[in-house]
Design an enzyme around this catalytic site. Structure first.
Site, PDB file in Angstrom:
ATOM      1  N   CYS A   1     -10.679   0.461   7.562  1.00 48.80           N
ATOM      2  CA  CYS A   1     -10.158   1.778   7.917  1.00 48.80           C
ATOM      3  C   CYS A   1     -10.833   2.899   7.130  1.00 48.80           C
ATOM      4  O   CYS A   1     -11.036   3.992   7.650  1.00 48.80           O
ATOM      5  CB  CYS A   1      -8.646   1.827   7.698  1.00 48.80           C
ATOM      6  SG  CYS A   1      -8.110   1.211   6.085  1.00 48.80           S
TER       7      CYS A   1
ATOM      8  N   GLU B   1       0.841  -1.209   0.000  1.00 50.36           N
ATOM      9  CA  GLU B   1       0.000   0.000   0.000  1.00 50.36           C
ATOM     10  C   GLU B   1       0.871   1.251   0.000  1.00 50.36           C
ATOM     11  O   GLU B   1       0.596   2.210   0.718  1.00 50.36           O
ATOM     12  CB  GLU B   1      -0.917   0.004   1.219  1.00 50.36           C
ATOM     13  CG  GLU B   1      -1.796  -1.238   1.349  1.00 50.36           C
ATOM     14  CD  GLU B   1      -2.750  -1.200   2.523  1.00 50.36           C
ATOM     15  OE1 GLU B   1      -2.314  -0.799   3.612  1.00 50.36           O
ATOM     16  OE2 GLU B   1      -3.928  -1.543   2.355  1.00 50.36           O
TER      17      GLU B   1
END
Lengths: 673, 673
Positions: free
Chosen positions: A418, A326
């Protein structure tokens, strides 16, 4: 523990994040009050408050987050649900979103009361789960009861999760004046202070938390409570990056750059590693620099923001190109199909940029905020407010839905959830990013344009503005002075970089006299004695335009993007006319010389301005047959030229993509053969 | 257990993988014997036999693989080293490489003896580790002693690891005639047969092995032993994909396409998921189809190979674009910077293509093999033979070495060390891929060109050819008939697709008479009564050339690649003249109209033909200053045109990149502004 006022000074308004400390070294200070009462963002925020936020508790219950806290409260040591040590942070971020929302009662008292009650229940649960030491983290209280606290900092997310708890508490206290949650957070923060630095305390722990967040949270806690030791602790946590461990040990732990532990923040030449971790760290460091006024840290932050923006940012404002880790890639490595562009990273970019905007007063930071909000952030939630994207590519090919896992689909929640509550808290606090006052009290700066009100206390007294606009669909922004300070002050309006050189402003219907305005660094500054009722009208350039990328952005070579105002557009297959059999979106070549037209489509995607372009279909090199098994050709043979017949392409705003059936989508369009 | 001949029929030669069964349904059968005695591949194989293979045992000892087996042999239940359940497979693959090497004694008897002894020690270790049931897998014998066997098939790699053991045993028996390892493998294979199908046996296990490999291994075991039940078991394992579990359960296990469990092989429309898993499965399915002659399976394999080649293959032959999941992406999603192109996937592509070449007789399969061997495979090992690349990008940017983890570096070994021994076994068995005889015994097919000898038994008797060439540096290939069958037979020479339309052939120094040759499907067929000593000379087109990609390969838009013969070239920063300050490889625009020249550089990278192109430097859009913070520009502003002054660019073969200092590298070059 210092006494905290039971009602913060600005509870009547919508202070939002961030409230600077009294001695902050910033060029600008957030407006005291800002509202959004109509137009584009009002509708997106209505959906956030009526759909997304109310759904949160059900999602958190279904995912097990609430049960985890219940088990922690009951001192159980098994049954933890969810795969991540930071499961609690989803609860905390939802609480923060709800808290910002509580600062804005809205038209439905029942909804407001229900939200208040829900927040109260969550706070009760957290209070029961908190240990006598102040510690609170259900993963380590339930799933890892035998592991000593703060010994798995690299991956354990204990400080990260604590940070989100603190941010929720600050928001709750700031908007409601209630301190139940703030007490929980301060108790935990004091426990952290007992266990960690700062420098010289003899209590350093031999690692850093693998995911930054605690830094910005502690500075906000200091701002809310007046306790500067929290800022000192935040600074300590910033300084630990790249310095807590000897280099060999950092490297031995694997990929120190992933955690931004490869070098101290002040020395870092470029943004590196996991994008959200990097930007949360820079956000916290910007908070620290703002409060301390440290020049070296500020210089590093300006350098890293510039690096990120010039070399690592998509045209949508999305950042973090790599699916693996990521993270950031190499400079200019910005693939469109494999763009990761995590929704949280775009949100973090807004957080970082806003702090830099306040710290420096420079318009470019809010230019990037605008672009990121309208494109890289907003794409993360469906128009209906109940489905989310985690990664946000800029290109999805025809037929992606036929293959497993290769095209993103909006879903109600994620295992790693998230992004949804992060979107909720950003949208709930959005008015905060609209305006600021100069630190010397001489100017009111309008950063973002939305229908609503803006209030700030200038040196000469309070100033209030009413803003009316159909932005971003229309370029006309009308500002009316509703309340004004004594004597002259400056109304500073951001001229977005995409409109530079093509805008118009009038005061009271006539061009402002030459001596009353300047244009500098993207700020149109109108300085005069203002009277209540006076109006300013700014017109920005909403003509659709083609955009090219720096040639080093390999993924956009030979392509053009379509933009209109702050909106980046994309082409979805659903909106296109029938193409020749076997052709799809990826066979179209747009003609940039043919120009663009725009039209309002009230029935489409909740109402959008579409943009129409001219394109031509390029025949596919293979026409079937075994001679065509290999997709590469001698240059001497060449590739087929597009057909003569033009096709009208319809582009929609990127934020609205993937709200209908699965199909192909492109932001960057092959251009001009 | 059927008796197995103690000395296989072809032990005197170099049979390599694969030896077809007597009733195989294939257009071609591998040559009985092939050697490489000089030239390009002889040197690469010398390094493999003198450096890579001899280093293997030390690497395996250092990584703990040998200790794991020792612990299994001693029935210990702790101390397993390495993070993967398939650690044993590295040992097995090294054993297979060593076994092929043992079939080729070479000039150094001491080295040969040492290798024999080392192989013997490893086999002894495996024999001691094998359980009474036949089971052998140190991960489940040591680290997971309490887990019942074959209950974690999805991620446990038990059958995958067994497959590599079997392949090593087949190689060892095939080249040495010794059966110590074959007995171990058959014992284990029989244990598998006791635990699994085939259909109707009442013993299906409720999953598939998550990583295909057992299929091809069992067919090879059947070929080596004459035991057709192993082929039946292989077919059973092929058939289980997409069929062993109900769809809901497959989906519930997550990402069934990753494991090629989303649909039966015969129904799959496209290659999907983890690239090595996919290609090992197709390799095994091709073995099954070859032995059974099943038309439906063959048709699926032809379709999937065509899909892979036309839509998922880099110009280097590399496959598998995604770092995440090491998998295939969307069609034409072939990013150069983020190309994963795992070395093992390229090797698997060679395995699959060779089986398809034999099955169908079509030249295109060997066209892809050639391209993949010279580029996508060979790049995986350093010229020195002691350092490896796992992923093989086609573009590395300037300054990549400054950032952590963003540029590949050759390393001596990997935690997940699948690639190095895979390279060793492929290079050790390389001569196997050079030639084949037609199933009807009328033709000798030369697939790849290398100095050496080729022997096959045709219908009229044995045929032997001597080949002399400086390929791939020179296009001239001289073939001399050393032994010939009675009556006419056909010498079939592959005309590589890159040379189609530009080649020349002579027989005995003069053009072959019109009636004696045909060209069909890439095969130049020369049919006549051959006499010993007769020569054929083929000349291929070694002029360097520019290559373009299908326009749907977004990552190569506006770019050209340089190729010469079967070699793909790249540009490394190290070879370029000084560029204007601040400019780098990514600022160069190549002029495809200016042509290419080639020259031999004996001192460079072990001796390579370089290619020189003309390029121009494009000034960077930003020249410093805050106006340049954003890397996207209105099309009306445009991007800077390249400077007038030409720069000579030097390109080297892609396989030789990353053998010097870290620097930038490109295969696809921005072209023509």
């Amino acid at each position: 523990m210092t006494a905290v006022p039971s009602t913060p000074p600005s509870v009547a308004g919508h202070p939002g994040p961030i409230r600077l400390g009294p001695d902050a070294h910033a060029a600008l200070r957030p407006a005291d009050r800002a509202t959004v009462t109509g137009g584009f963002w009002a509708e997106r925020r209505r959906v956030n408050s009526e759909v997304s936020i109310p759904q949160g508790p059900d999602r958190l219950a279904a995912a097990g987050n609430l049960e985890n806290l219940r088990r922690a409260a009951d001192r159980e040591s098994s049954g933890f649900r969810g795969g991540f040590p930071f499961q609690d942070s989803d609860v905390h971020k939802w609480l923060e979103a709800a808290a910002w929302q509580l600062g804005e009662p809205g038209p439905d008292p029942e909804r407001h009361t229900a939200l208040e009650e829900q927040v109260g229940e969550f706070i009760d649960l957290l209070a029961r789960a908190q240990e006598d030491s102040g510690y609170l983290n259900s993963y380590y209280q339930v799933a890892k009861r035998d592991v000593p606290h703060f010994t798995e900092l690299r991956w354990g997310h204990e400080l990260y999760t604590a940070g989100h708890l603190i941010q929720a508490a600050v928001a709750h206290h700031r908007t409601t004046g209630r301190r139940e949650l703030l007490d929980i957070a301060m108790w935990f923060a004091d426990h952290l202070a007992d266990n960690f630095g700062p420098e010289g305390s003899g209590k350093p722990v031999d690692s850093i938390d693998g995911h930054a967040e605690i830094q910005t949270a502690l500075v906000e806690l200091a701002r809310e409570t007046g306790e500067s030791r929290y800022t000192a602790l935040a600074g300590y946590f910033v300084d630990r990056h790249g310095g807590a461990l000897p280099e060999t040990k950092r490297t031995g732990l694997g990929r120190p750059g992933y955690f931004q532990d490869h070098t101290p923040v002040r020395d870092a030449p470029a943004v590196t590693g996991h994008a959200v971790r990097q930007l949360y760290l820079l956000t916290g460091a910007a908070d620290v620099a703002t409060e301390t006024g440290e020049a070296e840290l500020r210089a590093a932050l300006e350098r890293l923001w510039a690096d990120m923006t010039a070399r690592q940012t998509y045209v949508t404002g999305g950042i973090g190109a790599h699916h693996s880790d990521e993270g950031f890639g190499q400079p200019y490595e910005l693939p469109n199909d494999r763009a990761y562009c995590e929704t949280c990273a775009a949100i973090a970019s807004v957080h970082f940029s806003w702090r830099m905007a306040l710290l420096t007063g420079r318009a470019k930071y809010s230019d990037l905020i605008e672009r990121t909000l309208y494109n890289g952030v907003l794409c993360g939630v469906s128009l209906s407010g109940d489905r989310y994207l985690y990664d946000n590519p800029l290109h999805v090919r025809d037929g992606h839905a036929d293959q497993e896992g290769v095209g993103p689909r909006r879903v109600p929640w994620f295992d790693c959830a998230c992004c949804p509550p992060n979107l909720m808290r950003l949208l709930a606090s959005l008015p905060h990013y609209l305006a600021a006052a100069s630190a010397d009290g001489t100017a009111m700066h309008v950063h973002q344009y939305a229908t609503g009100t803006l209030e700030a206390e200038l040196a000469g007294g309070p100033v209030a503005l009413r803003v009316e606009t159909d932005y971003p669909w229309q370029g006309r922004i009308a500002l009316t002075v509703e309340d004004t300070a004594a004597g002259p002050w400056t109304l500073a309006l951001r001229i977005p970089h995409w409109s530079a050189g093509n805008w118009n402003v009038t005061v009271g219907g006539t061009p402002a006299p030459a001596g009353e305005w300047t244009l500098e660094d993207g700020w149109l500054r109108l300085t005069r004695d203002w009277a209540p009722g006076e109006t300013v009208e700014l017109d920005l350039d909403m003509a659709p335009r083609f955009t090219l990328a720096d040639p080093r952005v390999d993924a956009a070579r030979g392509c053009a993007a379509i933009e209109r105002g702050p909106l980046v557009y994309c082409v979805e297959s659903e909106d296109q006319p029938p193409l020749p059999a076997g052709s799809g979106l990826d066979d179209l070549v747009v003609d940039t010389s043919a120009g663009l037209t725009s039209g309002w489509r009230p029935e489409l995607l909740g109402g959008v301005a579409t943009v129409t372009a001219t394109a031509r279909v390029r025949p596919r090199p293979e026409s079937g047959g075994d001679g065509d098994w290999w997709p590469y050709r001698p240059a001497a043979v060449g590739i087929p030229a597009p057909a003569d017949e033009p096709v009208n392409l319809t582009a929609i705003p990127y934020y609205a993509w993937a709200n209908r059936a699965d199909g192909a989508m492109r932001v960057w369009l092959p251009a001009d053969a």
